[in-house]
Design an enzyme around this catalytic site. Structure first.
Site, PDB file in Angstrom:
ATOM      1  N   HIS A 270      -2.262  19.891   7.254  1.00 56.53           N
ATOM      2  CA  HIS A 270      -3.142  18.779   6.907  1.00 56.53           C
ATOM      3  C   HIS A 270      -2.404  17.459   6.983  1.00 56.53           C
ATOM      4  O   HIS A 270      -1.205  17.395   6.722  1.00 56.53           O
ATOM      5  CB  HIS A 270      -3.676  18.954   5.472  1.00 56.53           C
ATOM      6  CG  HIS A 270      -4.312  20.288   5.248  1.00 56.53           C
ATOM      7  ND1 HIS A 270      -5.520  20.638   5.791  1.00 56.53           N
ATOM      8  CD2 HIS A 270      -3.881  21.360   4.543  1.00 56.53           C
ATOM      9  CE1 HIS A 270      -5.806  21.873   5.431  1.00 56.53           C
ATOM     10  NE2 HIS A 270      -4.837  22.335   4.676  1.00 56.53           N
TER      11      HIS A 270
ATOM     12  N   HIS B 154      -2.759   6.967   5.512  1.00 55.29           N
ATOM     13  CA  HIS B 154      -3.271   5.886   4.682  1.00 55.29           C
ATOM     14  C   HIS B 154      -4.456   5.211   5.383  1.00 55.29           C
ATOM     15  O   HIS B 154      -4.355   4.787   6.528  1.00 55.29           O
ATOM     16  CB  HIS B 154      -2.148   4.880   4.452  1.00 55.29           C
ATOM     17  CG  HIS B 154      -2.606   3.588   3.873  1.00 55.29           C
ATOM     18  ND1 HIS B 154      -3.372   3.512   2.722  1.00 55.29           N
ATOM     19  CD2 HIS B 154      -2.451   2.313   4.274  1.00 55.29           C
ATOM     20  CE1 HIS B 154      -3.632   2.241   2.463  1.00 55.29           C
ATOM     21  NE2 HIS B 154      -3.082   1.495   3.382  1.00 55.29           N
TER      22      HIS B 154
ATOM     23  N   HIS C 131     -14.532   5.541   5.101  1.00 54.99           N
ATOM     24  CA  HIS C 131     -15.976   5.319   5.133  1.00 54.99           C
ATOM     25  C   HIS C 131     -16.569   5.285   3.735  1.00 54.99           C
ATOM     26  O   HIS C 131     -17.377   4.417   3.396  1.00 54.99           O
ATOM     27  CB  HIS C 131     -16.634   6.436   5.944  1.00 54.99           C
ATOM     28  CG  HIS C 131     -18.107   6.271   6.111  1.00 54.99           C
ATOM     29  ND1 HIS C 131     -19.034   6.836   5.271  1.00 54.99           N
ATOM     30  CD2 HIS C 131     -18.820   5.576   7.020  1.00 54.99           C
ATOM     31  CE1 HIS C 131     -20.249   6.511   5.659  1.00 54.99           C
ATOM     32  NE2 HIS C 131     -20.147   5.740   6.723  1.00 54.99           N
TER      33      HIS C 131
ATOM     34  N   ASN D 185     -10.671   0.741   1.934  1.00 54.18           N
ATOM     35  CA  ASN D 185      -9.222   0.767   1.806  1.00 54.18           C
ATOM     36  C   ASN D 185      -8.874   0.556   0.340  1.00 54.18           C
ATOM     37  O   ASN D 185      -8.931  -0.561  -0.169  1.00 54.18           O
ATOM     38  CB  ASN D 185      -8.611  -0.340   2.682  1.00 54.18           C
ATOM     39  CG  ASN D 185      -7.094  -0.394   2.573  1.00 54.18           C
ATOM     40  OD1 ASN D 185      -6.505   0.278   1.729  1.00 54.18           O
ATOM     41  ND2 ASN D 185      -6.461  -1.169   3.426  1.00 54.18           N
TER      42      ASN D 185
ATOM     43  N   HIS E 273      12.423   1.521   5.646  1.00 53.44           N
ATOM     44  CA  HIS E 273      12.155   0.107   5.413  1.00 53.44           C
ATOM     45  C   HIS E 273      12.599  -0.705   6.630  1.00 53.44           C
ATOM     46  O   HIS E 273      13.753  -0.641   7.028  1.00 53.44           O
ATOM     47  CB  HIS E 273      12.900  -0.370   4.165  1.00 53.44           C
ATOM     48  CG  HIS E 273      12.244  -1.546   3.511  1.00 53.44           C
ATOM     49  ND1 HIS E 273      12.000  -2.723   4.174  1.00 53.44           N
ATOM     50  CD2 HIS E 273      11.759  -1.706   2.260  1.00 53.44           C
ATOM     51  CE1 HIS E 273      11.400  -3.558   3.348  1.00 53.44           C
ATOM     52  NE2 HIS E 273      11.243  -2.978   2.187  1.00 53.44           N
TER      53      HIS E 273
ATOM     54  N   CYS F  46       0.806  -1.213   0.000  1.00 57.03           N
ATOM     55  CA  CYS F  46       0.000   0.000   0.000  1.00 57.03           C
ATOM     56  C   CYS F  46       0.840   1.265   0.000  1.00 57.03           C
ATOM     57  O   CYS F  46       0.312   2.349  -0.210  1.00 57.03           O
ATOM     58  CB  CYS F  46      -0.911   0.035   1.217  1.00 57.03           C
ATOM     59  SG  CYS F  46      -2.000  -1.379   1.309  1.00 57.03           S
TER      60      CYS F  46
END
Lengths: 497, 428
Positions: free
Chosen positions: A388, A392, A421, A425, A304, A225
């Site tokens: 802001h 994810h 919502h 995802n 990572h 992702c």
């Protein structure tokens, strides 16, 4: 009784002012130093009077050669500086895919299909229901047409159809918005983690839009992702090397071939959360795009944690006992995400935090190392660095965890929660839906800084920091255009199904 | 050849069945419910079926995707029919409007439309209508099933199986016509469904103890008519001029009551077969002439009336029977009372409680045009018929013909068909 809270209130107000004062002092330290120096200089000049100033000027014997050499030297140094400065990378515009209403999957439909397909495994059905109730998803998330069948029919053809549908729609919209001609695309990066056909999805895009033969195209797969920000990083590096170019990034996740058909509980979880989505982004290093670009890329930090075994195995694709392939999510996922975030923050903190926070952090670090190891570590206030946040929308737990760790308010994480919502995802493209939400709410002003945080299998935590280039008017189209007025909605802890 | 009514799928000549779900485009507000009326509850063991066949020229280019997308437009208007049944604490069933959706079934057939239509017993169209009863788990039982069958030549069969508790046959046709308009791409201006009183105007509020409804043994959550006898279906076409008019004296200018005559003839035939006891009471179901559609278009408003005669039917003339049918008593009020009593926990049968005749001939079924073309054939029937039997009369492709679907106990069917042959209703 009213007397007791009053001292607390006044003390907290006092504390607030102390904090503000401290921040102004440290952040504008140099200005504070400069003012007295300038004042002293001005007083000196006034004291000396015009004739004395002229005498001082004449005593410095200026020679033409000396002047020329000095000025050439200055020009040379400034040229070297400007040439070696990294190019400014702009995000010109982006477009998010809006699934058609005919792909909508209400909770009741999802649960009914689950009960019909898993009719011999009531415990797995129960598990899915409990996940769905607490997931934070709404009734308008979408799954691709092949998954609406009982049982789903994930053929390669269906997967390609889904890919064509989401990618081409997003790209058509991007071309229309930016007025870009397909022949002018210099770099193309497509990232889709779990579907990697031959020829690649980037080849599919080149074929559809008849892109140039000398295009620099890259197809990233398997990177989870967080691949969206990895693509942005790659685009940035390529745009440093190639002058006067633009890059299109397509971030998506194709659901059709990856719908888990078994009944192992830990592997049923992605079925409940992953939904259809895609985003197409246009980036550029051309000076001419300076005026119309929406954002400038300030920083991009990739962390990572793959060297740690626990992190490596926490999101693992494998076959279950019956031979069905699915993604196994370990129970330590949240803890590992927290660690990855800490590692990422340690790198990005010094780049973005104001001096006041960095000083406090340094002092608390020294304090813990030298004086008292039991001192609580100081968590820098990132709200001072960013206006802001786009976290994810991996799941409700991820957003809750990050809100707690970074001490963010409800409004800061609103974009993430509402995207979860409305769209579910959508993997690597969710950050762009969240950014679109903030723009649709009319909250994006020139100079605002946005922090995008993405997590991915491996385990990776990638952050991007953007600076808003121009105040963005509420877009008339886009994925939120027909429903933004309904948001934000109250999402109950548990939805009664 | 009569086909046995079986609970189940359109199998046999249909293969490659795929199930999916379609629903409403817009989300329904959480907590919305739909309460069935007493009349609705009385009909809950029955399911209405209709099959429309379209020629290859009309349907060849229609994709499954397009058909599904148009269904979404239909269900946007009647989103409550995509909900699922649940029971209140008292046991009374109600619909939870949770947007679960409708089951969409795709199938293939190895015959061409022509070959299919050449079969004389039109009850073969039952294979075009996928049917499952509601239950045993109410929460996962769709109320409507739609089957799309692709014929070898490219023609299309569209079958609808519709739980009678949500609406009568006229509602079903209304919904289907809406869908065909959406498929054709016409912009539809559907009136917003009002949630007001869905009751019917009854001129007869004093009828208690209606005879057209029969209480049956409790069926629990599996809404299937408990019959001791297996039922069979037979479907055929009638020509008014050739087969009906000879039975009735022509009254000069007045047009003949075709439905009543057909009903009378069949009543006589069945009476001859059954002998003792003769069916002296029958149920007639027709459209309510005072109905205010299209507002509240999906509901049970059909007139259910009862006819009682005191003379032996087998010997009576068709005229006498037709005259008695004119004195039918509207029993809806009584059925409404009974259906709603005991919180809907009692189970009833209306179709087949007594020998039942349903008049759908006023509906122009061939108006369901797709891409401007009418269907080649339309078939109507009811699933879950009681043991007394059912006759459905509806419009056929030619205006001077009628389609008739007869559902009777298997044991009686052959003998009744013999009687039909004797009357000239079907060819020997």
């Amino acid at each position: 009784m009213p007397q007791a809270p009053m001292p607390e209130l006044t003390s907290s107000v006092k504390l607030k002012y102390v904090k503000l004062g401290y921040q102004y002092l440290v952040n504008h330290f140099l200005s504070f130093l400069l003012i007295p120096i300038m004042a002293i200089g001005a007083v000196e000049l006034l004291r000396m009077g015009p004739e004395e100033i002229l005498n001082v000027w004449n005593s410095l014997e200026f020679d033409l050669v000396q002047v020329l050499c000095t000025s050439f030297f200055v020009i040379f140094i400034s040229t070297v500086y400007f040439m070696s400065k990294p190019r400014t990378i702009y995000l010109v515009d982006y477009s998010c895919y809006k699934p058609p209403v005919t792909c909508r999957v209400p909770f009741a439909t999802f649960m009914e299909h689950s009960r019909l397909i898993l009719k011999d495994k009531p415990k797995s059905v129960e598990f899915q229901m409990r996940i769905l109730e607490r997931s934070g998803l709404g009734e308008e998330t979408s799954l691709p047409p092949a998954i609406h069948y009982i049982p789903p029919t994930p053929t390669m053809d269906a997967a390609r159809s889904e890919a064509q549908l989401v990618i081409f729609t997003a790209m058509d919209d991007l071309f229309k918005k930016t007025g870009l001609k397909p022949k002018d695309v210099d770099i193309l990066i497509v990232n889709c983690s779990l579907f990697s056909p031959t020829p690649s999805l980037s080849a599919m895009v080149i074929n559809k839009y008849k892109l140039r033969s000398n295009i620099k195209s890259v197809n990233l797969s398997g990177m989870g992702c967080s691949a969206g920000l990895i693509s942005v990083d790659l685009a940035r590096d390529l745009l440093q090397v190639h002058p006067n170019s633009n890059a299109i990034i397509v971030s998506t996740e194709i659901i059709t071939p990856n719908y888990y058909q078994g009944n192992e509980r830990a592997m049923l979880l992605p079925n409940c959360l992953f939904r259809m989505g895609a985003a197409a982004i246009l980036m550029s290093n051309r000076r001419s795009d300076r005026w119309r670009a929406k954002y400038k890329l300030s920083h991009l930090v990739r962390t990572h944690r793959g060297s740690d075994d626990k992190s490596f195995y926490c999101v693992y694709e494998q076959e279950d006992k019956e031979g069905h392939v699915g993604i196994n999510l370990s129970k330590d996922l949240m803890a590992i995400a927290g660690e990855a975030l800490k590692a990422n923050i340690t790198t990005i903190g010094p780049l973005v935090l104001p001096a006041s926070e960095q000083l406090l952090f340094l002092l608390s670090l020294i304090g813990r190392k030298i004086f008292n190891p039991k001192l609580k570590p100081y968590i820098p206030d990132f709200k001072l660095a960013f206006e802001h946040f786009c976290i994810h929308a991996g799941g409700r737990a991820v957003i809750d965890e990050l809100q707690k760790n970074l001490q963010l308010s409800g409004e800061h994480v609103e974009a993430s929660r509402m995207t979860l919502h409305r769209f579910g995802n959508t993997s690597s493209s969710s950050l762009w839906y969240e950014l679109s939400y903030i723009e649709s709410k009319g909250r994006m002003r020139r100079g605002d800084r946005v922090w995008q945080i993405a997590f991915g299998s491996g385990f990776k935590c990638n952050s991007a920091v953007w600076k808003c280039n121009r105040t963005i008017k509420t877009p008339k189209d886009g994925p939120w255009s027909d429903c933004i007025d309904r948001y934000p909605v109250f999402i109950p802890e548990v939805v009664k199904l | 050849m009569g086909r046995s009514q079986e609970q189940g799928q359109g199998q046999g000549p249909i293969h490659s069945i795929r199930l999916s779900t379609v629903g409403a485009a817009r989300p329904t507000e959480t907590g919305t419910t739909h309460e069935p009326t007493g009349l609705d509850l009385a009909m809950k063991l029955h399911y209405l079926k209709a099959a429309y066949i379209y020629s290859p020229e009309t349907a060849r280019d229609l994709t499954v995707r397009h058909m599904k997308d148009s269904m979404f437009m239909l269900f946007d208007q009647i989103a409550w029919t995509t909900g699922r049944f649940s029971r209140r604490d008292s046991g009374r069933p109600y619909i939870k409007c949770n947007d679960s959706g409708t089951r969409f079934v795709e199938g293939q057939c190895n015959l061409t439309v022509e070959e299919w239509l050449s079969q004389p017993d039109r009850s073969v169209d039952e294979f075009l209508v996928y049917h499952q009863p509601i239950g045993p788990e109410l929460a996962i039982s769709p109320l409507i099933y739609v089957q799309l069958t692709r014929f070898k030549c490219g023609g299309l069969g569209l079958g609808l199986s519709w739980a009678n508790i949500i609406g009568d046959s006229f509602s079903l046709f209304y919904a289907f016509n809406f869908w065909t308009k959406a498929i054709t791409g016409e912009t539809i201006h559907a009136p917003p469904p009002s949630r007001g009183d869905r009751r019917f105007q009854s001129p007869n509020p004093t009828v208690k103890d209606p005879v057209s409804v029969k209480q049956v043994d409790p069926v629990g959550d599996l809404w299937v008519t408990p019959n001791n006898k297996k039922m069979a279906t037979y479907c055929f076409n009638l020509s008014v001029a050739d087969q009906i008019s000879p039975h009735f004296p022509v009254n000069g200018i007045n047009s003949i009551p075709v439905f009543e005559i057909i009903a009378g003839i069949i009543w006589k035939c069945v009476a001859k077969v059954r002998a003792e006891p003769e069916p002296v009471t029958v149920t007639i179901i027709k459209k309510d002439p005072n109905d205010l559609k299209p507002n509240n278009a999906i509901r049970n408003s059909q007139v259910i009336s009862s006819v009682q005669v005191d003379f032996p039917v087998a010997e009576a003339t068709v005229e006498e029977l037709v005259r008695s049918m004119g004195e039918a008593k509207d029993e809806r009020f009584g059925i409404e009372e009974i259906g709603g009593s005991c919180d809907g926990n009692l189970d009833f049968v209306v179709y087949g409680a007594k020998l039942t005749f349903v008049d759908l001939s006023g509906e122009d079924l061939y108006e369901a045009r797709v891409m401007g073309k009418s269907p080649d054939s339309v078939y109507c029937n009811v699933e879950g018929v009681g043991e007394e039997g059912l006759v459905v009369v509806y419009a056929a492709a030619k205006s001077e013909e009628r389609g008739v679907t007869v559902t009777l106990p298997e044991g009686e069917m052959e003998m009744v068909k013999l009687e039909f042959k004797k009357c000239g209703l079907i060819a020997p």
